[in-house]
Design a protein around this motif. Structure first.
Motif, PDB file in Angstrom:
ATOM      1  N   PRO A   1       0.829  -1.216   0.000  1.00 11.35           N
ATOM      2  CA  PRO A   1       0.000   0.000   0.000  1.00 11.35           C
ATOM      3  C   PRO A   1       0.860   1.263   0.000  1.00 11.35           C
ATOM      4  CG  PRO A   1      -0.708  -1.546   1.709  1.00 11.35           C
ATOM      5  CD  PRO A   1       0.628  -2.016   1.223  1.00 11.35           C
ATOM      6  N   ILE A   2       0.479   2.234  -0.818  1.00  3.90           N
ATOM      7  CA  ILE A   2       1.151   3.532  -0.808  1.00  3.90           C
ATOM      8  C   ILE A   2       0.170   4.583  -0.297  1.00  3.90           C
ATOM      9  CG2 ILE A   2       2.692   2.871  -2.680  1.00  3.90           C
ATOM     10  CD1 ILE A   2       1.034   4.534  -4.601  1.00  3.90           C
ATOM     11  N   ASP A   3       0.687   5.749   0.041  1.00  2.00           N
ATOM     12  CA  ASP A   3      -0.142   6.791   0.640  1.00  2.00           C
ATOM     13  C   ASP A   3      -1.313   7.149  -0.269  1.00  2.00           C
ATOM     14  OD1 ASP A   3      -0.891   9.757   1.240  1.00  2.00           O
ATOM     15  OD2 ASP A   3       0.300   9.113   2.968  1.00  2.00           O
ATOM     16  N   PRO A   4      -2.527   7.245   0.272  1.00  2.91           N
ATOM     17  CA  PRO A   4      -3.711   7.540  -0.542  1.00  2.91           C
ATOM     18  C   PRO A   4      -3.627   8.857  -1.314  1.00  2.91           C
ATOM     19  CG  PRO A   4      -4.369   6.764   1.620  1.00  2.91           C
ATOM     20  CD  PRO A   4      -2.882   6.948   1.678  1.00  2.91           C
ATOM     21  N   SER A   5      -2.805   9.792  -0.842  1.00  2.00           N
ATOM     22  CA  SER A   5      -2.722  11.083  -1.533  1.00  2.00           C
ATOM     23  C   SER A   5      -2.047  10.967  -2.895  1.00  2.00           C
ATOM     24  CB  SER A   5      -1.962  12.099  -0.673  1.00  2.00           C
ATOM     25  OG  SER A   5      -0.608  11.705  -0.495  1.00  2.00           O
ATOM     26  N   TRP A   6      -1.420   9.816  -3.161  1.00  2.00           N
ATOM     27  CA  TRP A   6      -0.796   9.645  -4.475  1.00  2.00           C
ATOM     28  C   TRP A   6      -1.829   9.522  -5.591  1.00  2.00           C
ATOM     29  CZ3 TRP A   6       3.785  10.780  -6.029  1.00  2.00           C
ATOM     30  CH2 TRP A   6       4.882  10.699  -5.171  1.00  2.00           C
ATOM     31  N   HIS A   7      -3.022   9.099  -5.267  1.00  2.00           N
ATOM     32  CA  HIS A   7      -3.948   8.700  -6.327  1.00  2.00           C
ATOM     33  C   HIS A   7      -5.396   8.910  -5.879  1.00  2.00           C
ATOM     34  CE1 HIS A   7      -5.318   5.083  -9.078  1.00  2.00           C
ATOM     35  NE2 HIS A   7      -5.982   6.191  -9.316  1.00  2.00           N
ATOM     36  N   VAL A   8      -6.054   9.906  -6.464  1.00  2.00           N
ATOM     37  CA  VAL A   8      -7.487  10.096  -6.233  1.00  2.00           C
ATOM     38  C   VAL A   8      -8.208   9.721  -7.528  1.00  2.00           C
ATOM     39  CG1 VAL A   8      -9.321  11.766  -5.805  1.00  2.00           C
ATOM     40  CG2 VAL A   8      -7.225  11.851  -4.461  1.00  2.00           C
ATOM     41  N   GLY A   9      -8.971   8.646  -7.478  1.00  2.00           N
ATOM     42  CA  GLY A   9      -9.627   8.123  -8.672  1.00  2.00           C
ATOM     43  C   GLY A   9     -11.129   8.332  -8.663  1.00  2.00           C
ATOM     44  N   GLY A  10     -11.780   7.725  -9.647  1.00  2.00           N
ATOM     45  CA  GLY A  10     -13.237   7.781  -9.736  1.00  2.00           C
ATOM     46  C   GLY A  10     -13.781   9.090 -10.256  1.00  2.00           C
ATOM     47  N   LEU A  11     -12.923   9.953 -10.850  1.00  2.00           N
ATOM     48  CA  LEU A  11     -13.393  11.269 -11.284  1.00  2.00           C
ATOM     49  C   LEU A  11     -14.182  11.204 -12.583  1.00  2.00           C
ATOM     50  CD1 LEU A  11     -10.290  13.484 -10.387  1.00  2.00           C
ATOM     51  CD2 LEU A  11     -12.264  12.849  -8.986  1.00  2.00           C
ATOM     52  N   GLY A  12     -14.298  10.015 -13.162  1.00  2.00           N
ATOM     53  CA  GLY A  12     -15.177   9.834 -14.315  1.00  2.00           C
ATOM     54  C   GLY A  12     -16.529   9.276 -13.927  1.00  2.00           C
ATOM     55  N   TYR A  13     -16.776   9.184 -12.622  1.00  2.00           N
ATOM     56  CA  TYR A  13     -18.060   8.693 -12.130  1.00  2.00           C
ATOM     57  C   TYR A  13     -18.910   9.781 -11.498  1.00  2.00           C
ATOM     58  CZ  TYR A  13     -16.381   3.873 -12.564  1.00  2.00           C
ATOM     59  OH  TYR A  13     -15.901   2.677 -13.044  1.00  2.00           O
ATOM     60  N   ARG A  14     -18.242  10.773 -10.914  1.00  2.00           N
ATOM     61  CA  ARG A  14     -19.009  11.742 -10.127  1.00  2.00           C
ATOM     62  C   ARG A  14     -18.308  13.091 -10.140  1.00  2.00           C
ATOM     63  NH1 ARG A  14     -16.162   8.238  -7.129  1.00  2.00           N
ATOM     64  NH2 ARG A  14     -14.529   9.102  -5.779  1.00  2.00           N
ATOM     65  N   PRO A  15     -19.076  14.170 -10.128  1.00  2.00           N
ATOM     66  CA  PRO A  15     -18.465  15.496  -9.987  1.00  2.00           C
ATOM     67  C   PRO A  15     -18.018  15.691  -8.547  1.00  2.00           C
ATOM     68  CG  PRO A  15     -20.848  15.703  -9.992  1.00  2.00           C
ATOM     69  CD  PRO A  15     -20.538  14.252 -10.259  1.00  2.00           C
ATOM     70  N   PRO A  16     -17.091  16.606  -8.290  1.00  2.00           N
ATOM     71  CA  PRO A  16     -16.591  16.788  -6.926  1.00  2.00           C
ATOM     72  C   PRO A  16     -17.628  17.461  -6.033  1.00  2.00           C
ATOM     73  CG  PRO A  16     -15.709  18.483  -8.356  1.00  2.00           C
ATOM     74  CD  PRO A  16     -16.476  17.540  -9.236  1.00  2.00           C
ATOM     75  N   GLN A  17     -17.619  17.089  -4.778  1.00  2.00           N
ATOM     76  CA  GLN A  17     -18.434  17.776  -3.785  1.00  2.00           C
ATOM     77  C   GLN A  17     -17.626  18.947  -3.223  1.00  2.00           C
ATOM     78  OE1 GLN A  17     -21.649  16.717  -3.335  1.00  2.00           O
ATOM     79  NE2 GLN A  17     -21.119  15.310  -4.991  1.00  2.00           N
ATOM     80  N   ALA A  18     -18.314  19.887  -2.649  1.00  2.00           N
ATOM     81  CA  ALA A  18     -17.643  21.101  -2.157  1.00  2.00           C
ATOM     82  C   ALA A  18     -16.516  20.767  -1.181  1.00  2.00           C
ATOM     83  CB  ALA A  18     -18.665  22.018  -1.495  1.00  2.00           C
ATOM     84  N   HIS A  19     -16.746  19.766  -0.314  1.00  2.00           N
ATOM     85  CA  HIS A  19     -15.757  19.452   0.708  1.00  2.00           C
ATOM     86  C   HIS A  19     -14.536  18.736   0.140  1.00  2.00           C
ATOM     87  CE1 HIS A  19     -18.072  15.675   0.441  1.00  2.00           C
ATOM     88  NE2 HIS A  19     -16.940  15.103   0.781  1.00  2.00           N
ATOM     89  N   SER A  20     -14.608  18.292  -1.122  1.00  2.00           N
ATOM     90  CA  SER A  20     -13.504  17.512  -1.681  1.00  2.00           C
ATOM     91  C   SER A  20     -12.578  18.341  -2.557  1.00  2.00           C
ATOM     92  CB  SER A  20     -14.066  16.346  -2.500  1.00  2.00           C
ATOM     93  OG  SER A  20     -14.782  16.820  -3.630  1.00  2.00           O
ATOM     94  N   ILE A  21     -12.840  19.627  -2.709  1.00  2.00           N
ATOM     95  CA  ILE A  21     -12.008  20.465  -3.569  1.00  2.00           C
ATOM     96  C   ILE A  21     -10.572  20.499  -3.072  1.00  2.00           C
ATOM     97  CG2 ILE A  21     -11.651  22.790  -4.458  1.00  2.00           C
ATOM     98  CD1 ILE A  21     -14.021  21.328  -5.698  1.00  2.00           C
ATOM     99  N   LYS A  22     -10.379  20.642  -1.750  1.00  2.00           N
ATOM    100  CA  LYS A  22      -9.025  20.662  -1.195  1.00  2.00           C
ATOM    101  C   LYS A  22      -8.335  19.320  -1.434  1.00  2.00           C
ATOM    102  CE  LYS A  22      -6.322  21.523   2.995  1.00  2.00           C
ATOM    103  NZ  LYS A  22      -5.441  20.352   2.795  1.00  2.00           N
ATOM    104  N   MET A  23      -9.084  18.229  -1.288  1.00  2.00           N
ATOM    105  CA  MET A  23      -8.535  16.897  -1.508  1.00  2.00           C
ATOM    106  C   MET A  23      -8.037  16.756  -2.950  1.00  2.00           C
ATOM    107  SD  MET A  23      -9.783  13.895  -3.112  1.00  2.00           S
ATOM    108  CE  MET A  23     -11.538  13.990  -2.897  1.00  2.00           C
ATOM    109  N   LEU A  24      -8.771  17.305  -3.905  1.00  2.00           N
ATOM    110  CA  LEU A  24      -8.345  17.253  -5.304  1.00  2.00           C
ATOM    111  C   LEU A  24      -7.052  18.037  -5.508  1.00  2.00           C
ATOM    112  CD1 LEU A  24     -11.708  17.690  -7.281  1.00  2.00           C
ATOM    113  CD2 LEU A  24     -10.452  15.589  -6.819  1.00  2.00           C
ATOM    114  N   GLY A  25      -6.956  19.182  -4.841  1.00  2.00           N
ATOM    115  CA  GLY A  25      -5.754  19.990  -4.975  1.00  2.00           C
ATOM    116  C   GLY A  25      -4.535  19.348  -4.356  1.00  2.00           C
ATOM    117  N   ASP A  26      -4.746  18.575  -3.277  1.00  2.00           N
ATOM    118  CA  ASP A  26      -3.621  17.948  -2.571  1.00  2.00           C
ATOM    119  C   ASP A  26      -3.142  16.670  -3.251  1.00  2.00           C
ATOM    120  OD1 ASP A  26      -3.738  19.947  -0.697  1.00  2.00           O
ATOM    121  OD2 ASP A  26      -4.883  18.775   0.774  1.00  2.00           O
ATOM    122  N   ALA A  27      -3.980  16.066  -4.072  1.00  2.00           N
ATOM    123  CA  ALA A  27      -3.647  14.773  -4.672  1.00  2.00           C
ATOM    124  C   ALA A  27      -2.466  14.895  -5.637  1.00  2.00           C
ATOM    125  CB  ALA A  27      -4.855  14.219  -5.409  1.00  2.00           C
TER     126      ALA A  27
END
Length: 392
Positions: A324-350
């Motif tokens: 297992p590697i750190d989850p911040s290396w890879h944020v997937g599933g962006l072809g399934y759903r648009p981002p929620q407001a609370h996840s914008i920072k998570m997208l920027g950190d990925a």
């Protein structure tokens, strides 16, 4: 009675919308088809477009273990350009990067033309077509066998859905996803043959075509995999008991003891898309051979052990070989759903954004909220991009 009829109509409309959405994800946009045609024309008339890649001064880097080797298997020229430009842009040491693009015969000419007339500064880019490989008879036989088994699994699954009349009896989105063209893609399935594609390499980072790199990736090549074969995101940034992708039960058929006695149905799967592969370890523990054993098991069980696709048999073949590697290396599933407001920072950190799912950013059904993250790496000033009306 009237209320029940209305509910049925709403449900039917939702099902049809889901079907149409997935059908829309299957086609190649005219703009991308145009891009390949224009680049092929350029290859025919422009000697620079026919330049061999990489240039002679970079050839020695192709097998030098001191460089950072990145592998892409793709027939999408535009997507490959985004992966490479975003990786180079955010690299602390771009001169250390060596990109190996493997494509099919029909895409080789436009792919070569694009990177020949749009050279990447500092980094080395190799473009190689499958027709240029001179594999042994044994490997060719195994590849053909693998593809035939995957085709049989796909056909079996497709026939079952047709017989169920799924358009009217309740659509299963996972079933639709399992029947996407990528399930039969030669390039997708050949990832299990990466050690044969690159016999002189021992450690590589594999990137899917639908990713955008946002941070320097240098440390991935230095990662200690603890003698495992693959480094991948398993745990999630979304909290406890939350999988970043899916669970084993979403891919495998646990009604068979050969599956249920060896795997935990509630375990999170590891994600393809951003992976570190130790090819020495891969060869040593014979991952590809194990993969073929599972394919034959599936034939013996009536092709019912898993859904069609690349990931299910890989989960079985790589069992016990995932670090297992750190989850911040890879944020997937962006072809399934648009981002929620609370996840914008998570997208920027990925470190890497993965547009896994049907809504690719180069398709009309791509989410506008996310497309800009991909478009910023498209060279809209390029004359071929303009001629083919590839718009942001």
């Amino acid at each position: 009675m009237q209320l029940s009829m209305m509910e049925l109509k709403v449900q039917s409309a939702r099902e049809q919308e889901s079907i149409n959405w997935h059908l829309a994800s299957h086609g190649v946009p005219k703009s991308l088809h145009c891009l390949c045609l224009k680049l092929a024309e350029e290859y025919a008339v422009n000697a620079m477009a026919r330049s061999h890649l990489p240039p002679p001064e970079y050839v020695s880097r192709l097998t030098d273990p001191s460089f950072h080797h990145v592998v892409l298997l793709t027939d999408n020229v535009l997507a490959a350009s985004v992966v490479i430009s975003s990786t180079v842009q955010h690299s602390a040491n771009p001169e250390k990067l060596v990109f190996h693009i493997v494509t099919d015969k029909k895409t080789y000419i436009p792919m070569n033309a694009w990177f020949a007339i749009n050279p990447i500064k500092s980094a080395a880019v190799e473009v190689k077509g499958l027709h240029q490989y001179d594999w042994s008879h044994e490997v060719n036989v195994h590849v053909k066998e693998m593809l035939e088994i995957h085709r049989l699994i796909w056909s079996h699954y497709n026939d079952n859905l047709r017989n169920a009349n799924f358009q009217h009896e309740g659509v299963n989105r996972r079933s639709l996803e399992a029947l996407t063209p990528s399930c039969l893609s030669l390039l997708n399935h050949l990832r299990i043959y990466i050690p044969e594609l690159f016999p002189d390499l021992n450690k590589i980072v594999f990137l899917d075509e639908d990713v955008v790199v946002q941070h320097d990736m240098s440390s991935l090549w230095e990662l200690d995999l603890n003698k495992k074969v693959v480094g991948a995101v398993v745990d999630s940034w979304c909290g406890d008991n939350c999988c970043p992708g899916k669970k084993y039960k979403d891919y495998l058929n646990f009604s068979y003891p050969i599956i249920s006695s060896n795997f935990d149905h509630d375990r999170c799967v590891w994600l393809y898309g951003v992976n570190v592969f130790d090819l020495e370890a891969w060869r040593r523990v014979k991952i590809t051979t194990n993969y073929h054993k599972w394919l034959k098991h599936n034939l013996n069980f009536g092709m019912e052990l898993w859904q069609p696709g690349v990931h299910p048999p890989a989960l079985l073949a790589f069992e016990g070989q995932v670090h297992p590697i750190d989850p911040s290396w890879h944020v997937g599933g962006l072809g399934y759903r648009p981002p929620q407001a609370h996840s914008i920072k998570m997208l920027g950190d990925a470190a890497v954004l993965h547009f896994s799912g049907p809504a690719k950013p180069w398709l009309d059904i791509g989410f506008p909220e996310l497309r800009s993250l991909w478009n910023r790496h498209v060279n809209f000033s390029d004359k071929f991009i303009r001629k083919c009306r590839i718009l942001g």
